[in-house]
Design an enzyme around this catalytic site. Structure first.
Site, short mmCIF file in Angstrom:
data_model
loop_
_atom_site.label_atom_id
_atom_site.label_comp_id
_atom_site.label_asym_id
_atom_site.label_seq_id
_atom_site.Cartn_x
_atom_site.Cartn_y
_atom_site.Cartn_z
CE LYS A 56 41.30 23.16 43.36
NZ LYS A 56 41.34 24.61 43.15
CG ASN A 57 38.15 24.83 41.31
OD1 ASN A 57 38.87 24.98 42.30
ND2 ASN A 57 38.64 24.68 40.10
NE ARG A 126 41.90 34.17 41.52
CZ ARG A 126 42.37 35.35 41.11
NH1 ARG A 126 43.52 35.79 41.56
NH2 ARG A 126 41.68 36.07 40.26
CB CYS A 150 47.96 27.60 41.14
SG CYS A 150 47.50 25.99 41.77
NE ARG A 155 44.86 32.34 39.42
CZ ARG A 155 44.54 31.20 40.03
NH1 ARG A 155 45.41 30.60 40.83
NH2 ARG A 155 43.35 30.66 39.87
N PRO A 156 44.77 38.94 38.32
CG PRO A 156 44.15 40.29 36.53
CD PRO A 156 44.89 39.02 36.87
CB VAL A 157 40.74 40.62 42.15
CG1 VAL A 157 41.32 39.29 42.63
CG2 VAL A 157 41.42 41.82 42.82
CG ASP A 158 40.71 43.46 36.28
OD1 ASP A 158 40.44 43.85 35.13
OD2 ASP A 158 41.01 42.27 36.55
CG LEU A 159 37.36 41.10 34.92
CD1 LEU A 159 37.40 39.77 34.17
CD2 LEU A 159 36.70 42.19 34.09
CG ASP A 350 42.10 24.01 36.13
OD1 ASP A 350 41.03 24.19 36.74
OD2 ASP A 350 42.95 24.91 35.97
CB VAL A 372 43.09 30.20 30.59
CG1 VAL A 372 42.35 30.76 31.81
CG2 VAL A 372 42.11 29.55 29.63
NE ARG A 445 46.25 25.13 46.92
CZ ARG A 445 46.16 25.80 45.77
NH1 ARG A 445 47.20 25.88 44.96
NH2 ARG A 445 45.02 26.36 45.42
C1 EPZ Z 1 39.27 29.39 38.54
O1 EPZ Z 1 40.32 30.30 38.82
C2 EPZ Z 1 39.75 28.05 39.11
N1 EPZ Z 1 39.96 28.21 40.53
C3 EPZ Z 1 41.05 27.64 38.44
O2 EPZ Z 1 41.39 26.34 38.89
C4 EPZ Z 1 40.85 27.54 36.94
O3 EPZ Z 1 42.09 27.32 36.32
C5 EPZ Z 1 40.28 28.88 36.41
O4 EPZ Z 1 39.08 29.23 37.12
C6 EPZ Z 1 39.93 28.79 34.95
O5 EPZ Z 1 39.05 27.76 34.70
C7 EPZ Z 1 38.88 28.19 41.37
O6 EPZ Z 1 37.73 28.06 40.98
C8 EPZ Z 1 39.17 28.35 42.82
P1 EPZ Z 1 39.51 33.11 36.15
P2 EPZ Z 1 40.09 31.88 38.66
O7 EPZ Z 1 39.05 34.25 36.99
O8 EPZ Z 1 38.76 32.22 39.18
C9 EPZ Z 1 41.78 36.77 34.11
C10 EPZ Z 1 42.77 24.64 39.76
O9 EPZ Z 1 43.80 24.09 39.32
N2 EPZ Z 1 41.09 37.61 35.12
O10 EPZ Z 1 38.55 32.48 35.24
O11 EPZ Z 1 41.26 32.57 39.20
C11 EPZ Z 1 42.93 35.98 34.77
O12 EPZ Z 1 44.11 36.72 34.82
C12 EPZ Z 1 42.62 26.17 39.61
O13 EPZ Z 1 41.84 24.05 40.29
C13 EPZ Z 1 41.18 38.98 35.01
O14 EPZ Z 1 41.84 39.50 34.10
O15 EPZ Z 1 40.12 31.99 37.06
C14 EPZ Z 1 43.08 34.78 33.89
O16 EPZ Z 1 43.95 35.07 32.84
C15 EPZ Z 1 43.83 26.81 39.03
N3 EPZ Z 1 40.57 39.75 35.95
C16 EPZ Z 1 41.66 34.57 33.38
O17 EPZ Z 1 40.91 35.75 33.65
C17 EPZ Z 1 39.84 39.19 36.98
O18 EPZ Z 1 39.29 39.93 37.81
C18 EPZ Z 1 40.96 33.37 34.01
O19 EPZ Z 1 40.82 33.60 35.36
C19 EPZ Z 1 39.76 37.80 37.07
C20 EPZ Z 1 40.39 37.01 36.12
#
Ligand code: EPZ
Length: 471
Positions: A56-57, A126, A150, A155-159, A350, A372, A445
């Site tokens: 999926k991802n 997402r 989910c 789940r911010p997008v600041d990065l 996950d 995480v 999903r």
């Molecule tokens: C991806 O989510 C996956 N989703 C998630 O899978 C997975 O749990 C996650 O990576 C971790 O492996 C997809 O690929 C679509 P992250 P993502 O950005 O991109 C913080 C599933 O069940 N963060 O690595 O949202 C955030 O808050 C889903 O298939 C910031 O602070 O994960 C979190 O604590 C659920 N600022 C941590 O990083 C940002 O700009 C990990 O988030 C982005 C993230």
């Protein structure tokens, strides 16, 4: 031999053949509506072989990456799940031509002209947010609603946004006004190469910035990226000169040369989280099953933990795994173990809910720590409805095994998110009696035909859509 790939931006034009029957993208994968439920009779014993779908991802990121390319891209092994439908709708709403047939998707984004992304579809997933990178790089401006996905914590997008600023764009997060991000290239044209260090190896931010950088003018250096970037961007890339584009794939530092890119063809890697979920299904039901295709290195963490518990795991072929948890003698059973989730190659967040379900059936108690996401324990409450004994405090939980008060019994429960929902299916397979799972749209999903696959393994699971009550 099929080479699995995760993220390939191509330099050689791809010429689509017109043989196969193509259909514009249909909607719901299976006849699921808000009231559809799963009914599971347990305890189950599983046997046989299960086929693992595409990731999926990885699919979500690759679909977004087709916006970086001119011409057509052909993706093989695309899972037929609702998240992929939502992403396909986002691409179509932007003007891309999206066709699906026989588990493949053909995308041509030459017709894309819109820079504002449909909010409704964006709120469903997402992964849709990944399109901000390619659209900004391609058109010099973009308006994107904040993503859904989910509900597992902040789940911010600041990065994502700070990285795009480092590539020469002006970004405005209008959280309050309209919950949208407005961004444009500072030079009024496009992005330029730059250097950005991620505070946290975010999977999503790495994907967004890799796509943006691959279309930027010049060289970009991304530091502390997610090694797994989209489910294992290891070395299985099949366009030989692709390497000229990105150096460091699979490490925490990427150097990216921006170039004009063409669509091509690729096979999406098997879903390691789905494969892992079936491995845990074998363990929780004390069964022996095999599965393929699986890339053993992508599930090595879980292999270690299940072996520690007492499972026997064997690799039958390059991409075939067998998991056996059949007791060797009377009284033999699985032992508890602890987990702490962390970014790849650490233990996947996950899989945390599914492991929690398994640990309620092992001997002894275990500590489960989630590092995480800051609110990914809601499934514990549902598992408690199935008579599991679990003590949660913030992002960690003590799980008491079957000799310490957990004794799974069927009951009605509710899926609150994708992986939490999967943990309820697993618990239902091990529980005595009937478990009814509500809100299975969360599970659909990310799992393609999970009920059918479990039925093939011998599980008594039904998908029921209650008939409307005629008053
Ligand atoms: C991806 O989510 C996956 N989703 C998630 O899978 C997975 O749990 C996650 O990576 C971790 O492996 C997809 O690929 C679509 P992250 P993502 O950005 O991109 C913080 C599933 O069940 N963060 O690595 O949202 C955030 O808050 C889903 O298939 C910031 O602070 O994960 C979190 O604590 C659920 N600022 C941590 O990083 C940002 O700009 C990990 O988030 C982005 C993230």
């Amino acid at each position: 031999m099929a080479l699995f790939c995760n993220f390939t931006i191509f330099q050689k034009p791809f010429v689509p053949s017109c043989s196969s029957q193509k259909t514009q993208f249909s909607n719901t994968p299976q006849n699921t509506n808000q009231d559809t439920i799963f009914k599971i009779k347990g305890p189950a014993t599983l046997s046989g072989h299960v086929t693992i779908s595409g990731s999926k991802n990885s699919s979500l990121a690759l679909l977004a990456a087709t916006l970086c390319c001119s011409g057509s891209s052909l993706l093989h092994n695309v899972p037929n799940i609702s998240d992929i439908q939502a992403m396909a709708s986002i691409l179509s709403s932007l003007g891309a031509k999206v066709e699906s047939f026989d588990g493949k998707m053909m995308i041509n984004s030459d017709g894309v002209g819109k820079v504002e992304v449909d909010s409704e579809e964006m709120k469903k997933i997402r992964g849709g947010f990944f399109v901000i990178g390619p659209l900004l790089a391609r058109f010099g401006e973009v308006v994107v609603a904040l993503p859904g996905g989910c509900d597992i914590g902040k789940r911010p997008v600041d990065l994502h946004l700070r990285g795009l600023r480092a590539l020469g764009s002006v970004v405005e997060l209008r959280q309050v006004q309209d919950g949208k991000v407005w961004a444009h290239a500072a030079n009024g044209k496009g992005l330029v190469g730059g250097r950005f260090q991620l505070d946290y190896p975010s999977v999503g931010a790495t994907a967004t910035l890799m796509m943006a950088a691959s279309m930027a003018d010049g060289i970009t250096v991304l530091l502390n990226v997610a090694k797994v970037m989209i489910e294992g961007i290891s070395t299985d890339v099949f366009v030989p000169d692709y390497w000229a584009l990105i150096k460091g794939a699979g490490t925490d530092t990427l150097v990216i040369w921006g170039k004009s890119l063409y669509g091509s063809e690729c096979v999406i890697r098997p879903d390691r989280i789905e494969a892992s979920t079936f491995m845990i299904a074998a363990a929780i039901t004390r069964s022996c099953i095999s599965m393929s295709p699986v890339i053993p290195s992508s599930v090595s963490c879980l292999i270690d933990k299940l072996s520690e518990a007492g499972c026997k795991i064997s690799q039958l072929d390059q991409h075939i795994l067998r998991v056996s948890a059949v007791p060797a003698y009377v009284g033999d059973d699985l032992k508890s173990f602890g987990i702490k989730t962390s970014p790849f190659p650490g233990f996947p967040t996950d899989l945390q809910p599914q492991i929690m379900a398994l640990l309620t059936t092992c001997n002894g108690s275990s500590l489960v720590e989630e590092s995480v996401f800051d609110n990914r324990m809601t499934h514990a409450r549902e598992l408690q409805k199935l008579s599991a004994r679990i003590q949660v405090s913030k992002s960690s939980a003590v799980v008491f095994g079957k000799d310490e008060g957990s004794s799974l019994c069927g009951s009605p429960v509710t899926a609150r998110d994708l992986r939490g929902g999967a943990s309820l299916i697993l618990a239902g397979l091990a529980a005595k009696g009937t478990t009814v799972i509500l809100k299975i749209e969360h599970i659909e999903r990310g799992y393609e035909k999970i009920d059918t696959k479990l039925q093939i393994l011998g599980a008594d699971i039904e998908r029921l859509t209650p008939l409307p009550v005629l008053l």
